[in-house]
Scaffold this motif. Sequence first.
Motif, PDB file in Angstrom:
ATOM      1  N   VAL A 106       0.804  -1.222   0.000  1.00 41.15           N
ATOM      2  CA  VAL A 106       0.000   0.000   0.000  1.00 41.15           C
ATOM      3  C   VAL A 106       0.841   1.277   0.000  1.00 41.15           C
ATOM      4  O   VAL A 106       0.322   2.363   0.233  1.00 41.15           O
ATOM      5  CB  VAL A 106      -0.978   0.020   1.200  1.00 41.15           C
ATOM      6  N   THR A 107       2.131   1.170  -0.254  1.00 41.44           N
ATOM      7  CA  THR A 107       3.016   2.335  -0.264  1.00 41.44           C
ATOM      8  C   THR A 107       3.291   2.782  -1.691  1.00 41.44           C
ATOM      9  O   THR A 107       3.533   1.962  -2.581  1.00 41.44           O
ATOM     10  CB  THR A 107       4.341   2.022   0.455  1.00 41.44           C
ATOM     11  N   SER A 108       3.287   4.082  -1.911  1.00 40.63           N
ATOM     12  CA  SER A 108       3.558   4.651  -3.231  1.00 40.63           C
ATOM     13  C   SER A 108       4.990   4.355  -3.672  1.00 40.63           C
ATOM     14  O   SER A 108       5.925   4.396  -2.856  1.00 40.63           O
ATOM     15  CB  SER A 108       3.331   6.163  -3.185  1.00 40.63           C
ATOM     16  N   GLU A 109       5.162   4.103  -4.950  1.00 40.99           N
ATOM     17  CA  GLU A 109       6.500   3.894  -5.491  1.00 40.99           C
ATOM     18  C   GLU A 109       7.358   5.146  -5.366  1.00 40.99           C
ATOM     19  O   GLU A 109       8.588   5.070  -5.418  1.00 40.99           O
ATOM     20  CB  GLU A 109       6.410   3.477  -6.957  1.00 40.99           C
ATOM     21  N   ASP A 110       6.739   6.297  -5.198  1.00 38.69           N
ATOM     22  CA  ASP A 110       7.477   7.547  -5.054  1.00 38.69           C
ATOM     23  C   ASP A 110       7.991   7.767  -3.631  1.00 38.69           C
ATOM     24  O   ASP A 110       8.669   8.755  -3.365  1.00 38.69           O
ATOM     25  CB  ASP A 110       6.580   8.735  -5.433  1.00 38.69           C
ATOM     26  N   SER A 111       7.662   6.842  -2.727  1.00 36.62           N
ATOM     27  CA  SER A 111       8.064   7.006  -1.329  1.00 36.62           C
ATOM     28  C   SER A 111       8.486   5.671  -0.725  1.00 36.62           C
ATOM     29  O   SER A 111       7.935   5.237   0.295  1.00 36.62           O
ATOM     30  CB  SER A 111       6.898   7.610  -0.537  1.00 36.62           C
ATOM     31  N   PRO A 112       9.487   4.986  -1.313  1.00 36.55           N
ATOM     32  CA  PRO A 112       9.857   3.645  -0.838  1.00 36.55           C
ATOM     33  C   PRO A 112      10.367   3.622   0.599  1.00 36.55           C
ATOM     34  O   PRO A 112      10.228   2.610   1.292  1.00 36.55           O
ATOM     35  CB  PRO A 112      10.945   3.210  -1.824  1.00 36.55           C
ATOM     36  N   GLU A 113      10.933   4.729   1.076  1.00 34.83           N
ATOM     37  CA  GLU A 113      11.452   4.774   2.443  1.00 34.83           C
ATOM     38  C   GLU A 113      10.342   4.647   3.482  1.00 34.83           C
ATOM     39  O   GLU A 113      10.592   4.335   4.654  1.00 34.83           O
ATOM     40  CB  GLU A 113      12.238   6.068   2.670  1.00 34.83           C
ATOM     41  N   THR A 114       9.113   4.888   3.065  1.00 36.25           N
ATOM     42  CA  THR A 114       7.974   4.770   3.973  1.00 36.25           C
ATOM     43  C   THR A 114       7.826   3.356   4.504  1.00 36.25           C
ATOM     44  O   THR A 114       7.363   3.147   5.629  1.00 36.25           O
ATOM     45  CB  THR A 114       6.680   5.191   3.250  1.00 36.25           C
ATOM     46  N   ILE A 115       8.217   2.374   3.740  1.00 34.50           N
ATOM     47  CA  ILE A 115       8.034   0.975   4.152  1.00 34.50           C
ATOM     48  C   ILE A 115       8.807   0.683   5.434  1.00 34.50           C
ATOM     49  O   ILE A 115       8.247   0.170   6.411  1.00 34.50           O
ATOM     50  CB  ILE A 115       8.458   0.021   3.026  1.00 34.50           C
ATOM     51  N   ASP A 116      10.106   1.007   5.472  1.00 30.34           N
ATOM     52  CA  ASP A 116      10.905   0.754   6.664  1.00 30.34           C
ATOM     53  C   ASP A 116      10.373   1.523   7.866  1.00 30.34           C
ATOM     54  O   ASP A 116      10.273   0.985   8.973  1.00 30.34           O
ATOM     55  CB  ASP A 116      12.366   1.133   6.428  1.00 30.34           C
ATOM     56  N   ARG A 117      10.044   2.799   7.654  1.00 27.68           N
ATOM     57  CA  ARG A 117       9.557   3.601   8.770  1.00 27.68           C
ATOM     58  C   ARG A 117       8.192   3.130   9.236  1.00 27.68           C
ATOM     59  O   ARG A 117       7.874   3.161  10.427  1.00 27.68           O
ATOM     60  CB  ARG A 117       9.521   5.079   8.375  1.00 27.68           C
ATOM     61  N   TYR A 182      -1.743  10.303  11.518  1.00 25.11           N
ATOM     62  CA  TYR A 182      -2.259  10.560  10.172  1.00 25.11           C
ATOM     63  C   TYR A 182      -1.494   9.730   9.154  1.00 25.11           C
ATOM     64  O   TYR A 182      -0.351   9.317   9.398  1.00 25.11           O
ATOM     65  CB  TYR A 182      -2.164  12.049   9.803  1.00 25.11           C
ATOM     66  N   LEU A 183      -2.157   9.479   8.042  1.00 29.64           N
ATOM     67  CA  LEU A 183      -1.513   8.915   6.869  1.00 29.64           C
ATOM     68  C   LEU A 183      -1.786   9.855   5.703  1.00 29.64           C
ATOM     69  O   LEU A 183      -2.895  10.375   5.567  1.00 29.64           O
ATOM     70  CB  LEU A 183      -2.068   7.529   6.521  1.00 29.64           C
ATOM     71  N   ILE A 184      -0.778  10.069   4.870  1.00 28.94           N
ATOM     72  CA  ILE A 184      -0.977  10.780   3.610  1.00 28.94           C
ATOM     73  C   ILE A 184      -1.168   9.720   2.538  1.00 28.94           C
ATOM     74  O   ILE A 184      -0.317   8.839   2.375  1.00 28.94           O
ATOM     75  CB  ILE A 184       0.237  11.661   3.254  1.00 28.94           C
ATOM     76  N   ASP A 191      -5.298   2.991  -7.137  1.00 31.09           N
ATOM     77  CA  ASP A 191      -5.663   2.857  -5.727  1.00 31.09           C
ATOM     78  C   ASP A 191      -4.985   3.966  -4.921  1.00 31.09           C
ATOM     79  O   ASP A 191      -4.128   4.708  -5.442  1.00 31.09           O
ATOM     80  CB  ASP A 191      -5.235   1.495  -5.186  1.00 31.09           C
ATOM     81  N   TRP A 192      -5.371   4.073  -3.657  1.00 38.12           N
ATOM     82  CA  TRP A 192      -4.748   5.046  -2.767  1.00 38.12           C
ATOM     83  C   TRP A 192      -3.518   4.430  -2.122  1.00 38.12           C
ATOM     84  O   TRP A 192      -3.587   3.332  -1.559  1.00 38.12           O
ATOM     85  CB  TRP A 192      -5.738   5.497  -1.697  1.00 38.12           C
ATOM     86  N   LYS A 193      -2.377   5.132  -2.216  1.00 34.27           N
ATOM     87  CA  LYS A 193      -1.113   4.634  -1.705  1.00 34.27           C
ATOM     88  C   LYS A 193      -0.553   5.599  -0.654  1.00 34.27           C
ATOM     89  O   LYS A 193      -0.663   6.816  -0.795  1.00 34.27           O
ATOM     90  CB  LYS A 193      -0.087   4.500  -2.841  1.00 34.27           C
ATOM     91  N   VAL A 194       0.052   5.034   0.369  1.00 32.79           N
ATOM     92  CA  VAL A 194       0.652   5.853   1.425  1.00 32.79           C
ATOM     93  C   VAL A 194       1.932   6.499   0.909  1.00 32.79           C
ATOM     94  O   VAL A 194       2.740   5.851   0.240  1.00 32.79           O
ATOM     95  CB  VAL A 194       0.966   4.996   2.666  1.00 32.79           C
ATOM     96  N   THR A 195       2.116   7.775   1.220  1.00 37.88           N
ATOM     97  CA  THR A 195       3.328   8.471   0.799  1.00 37.88           C
ATOM     98  C   THR A 195       3.832   9.388   1.911  1.00 37.88           C
ATOM     99  O   THR A 195       3.058   9.826   2.761  1.00 37.88           O
ATOM    100  CB  THR A 195       3.085   9.312  -0.471  1.00 37.88           C
ATOM    101  N   GLU A 196       5.131   9.632   1.885  1.00 31.26           N
ATOM    102  CA  GLU A 196       5.749  10.595   2.791  1.00 31.26           C
ATOM    103  C   GLU A 196       6.638  11.562   2.013  1.00 31.26           C
ATOM    104  O   GLU A 196       7.609  12.093   2.559  1.00 31.26           O
ATOM    105  CB  GLU A 196       6.595   9.884   3.837  1.00 31.26           C
ATOM    106  N   GLU A 197       6.292  11.793   0.766  1.00 31.43           N
ATOM    107  CA  GLU A 197       7.090  12.708  -0.037  1.00 31.43           C
ATOM    108  C   GLU A 197       7.174  14.067   0.662  1.00 31.43           C
ATOM    109  O   GLU A 197       6.152  14.604   1.109  1.00 31.43           O
ATOM    110  CB  GLU A 197       6.471  12.850  -1.419  1.00 31.43           C
ATOM    111  N   PRO A 198       8.377  14.634   0.771  1.00 32.31           N
ATOM    112  CA  PRO A 198       8.567  15.886   1.521  1.00 32.31           C
ATOM    113  C   PRO A 198       7.659  17.026   1.069  1.00 32.31           C
ATOM    114  O   PRO A 198       7.201  17.817   1.894  1.00 32.31           O
ATOM    115  CB  PRO A 198      10.044  16.210   1.267  1.00 32.31           C
ATOM    116  N   LYS A 199       7.379  17.117  -0.224  1.00 34.05           N
ATOM    117  CA  LYS A 199       6.561  18.230  -0.710  1.00 34.05           C
ATOM    118  C   LYS A 199       5.136  18.160  -0.168  1.00 34.05           C
ATOM    119  O   LYS A 199       4.451  19.184  -0.083  1.00 34.05           O
ATOM    120  CB  LYS A 199       6.544  18.255  -2.240  1.00 34.05           C
TER     121      LYS A 199
END
Length: 228
Positions: A106-117, A182-184, A191-199
């Motif tokens: 469920v994590t966006s490909e644009d935010s792979p670091e989200t998986i570990d965190r 919260y989740l972004i 589908d809706w994917k979780v992201t933590e992109e800084p912007k």
Amino acid sequence: MAGAALAVGGILAFTPIIDGNTQPQTNAKPSSSSDGDKSSETPGQGQEYTPATSRPVSLFQPKSSARGIGTGFEHSSLGAESAAVSYWQDFDLRDEVIAREQWTAVTSEDSPETIDRGVSGTVGEPLLIAAPRDGKAVVKALLSRSLDDSGDVIAVWMFYDRLVPSGEEGADNKSLKGETTYLIVKWGDGDWKVTEEPKYKAKVRGPRSYHPDSKWAFAAGWRRVAQG
């Protein structure tokens, strides 16, 4: 993205655990939720709604599954809210292997670091020593805000309990009550994917703290989640 929350002058000061950021966000600016249905619940003359007296939000159920977690939510603000709540309630709290599979799905490909965190933030939550290592998160209220002009990136705030199974000794004392996180979520690949992109993270501001009997919480956009 679990974390502790406290009220500062009526505004939620939130310390996210998923990224290790220990600076609470207190510069919140109340705004309306992205859910179009909520504007129709404007209090009438002589009446003020609270989350407890207004109609709760009925969320969508996932239409599919991938790697042990529900997926398949419609492309709408309610779909985004449904996805965020469903993900947060279904993330495995004990098994790191299972949790990693779920976060990967469920994590966006644009935010792979989200998986570990995400895995470190839900399995054990190292900065919350008293956090239960088992059980289930139950989201009781939510608030959502769009982070872009298209409505395809939405921050979904959730007020939840993390409950230890009732059969376990001392379950009630071990459970966490009244937590906020919260989740972004970002629309992509159908589908809706979780992201933590800084912007997008830079645009997140903590809302007014949630209380079911607060007219100010209602005005800020908090809504109860329909259970069952």
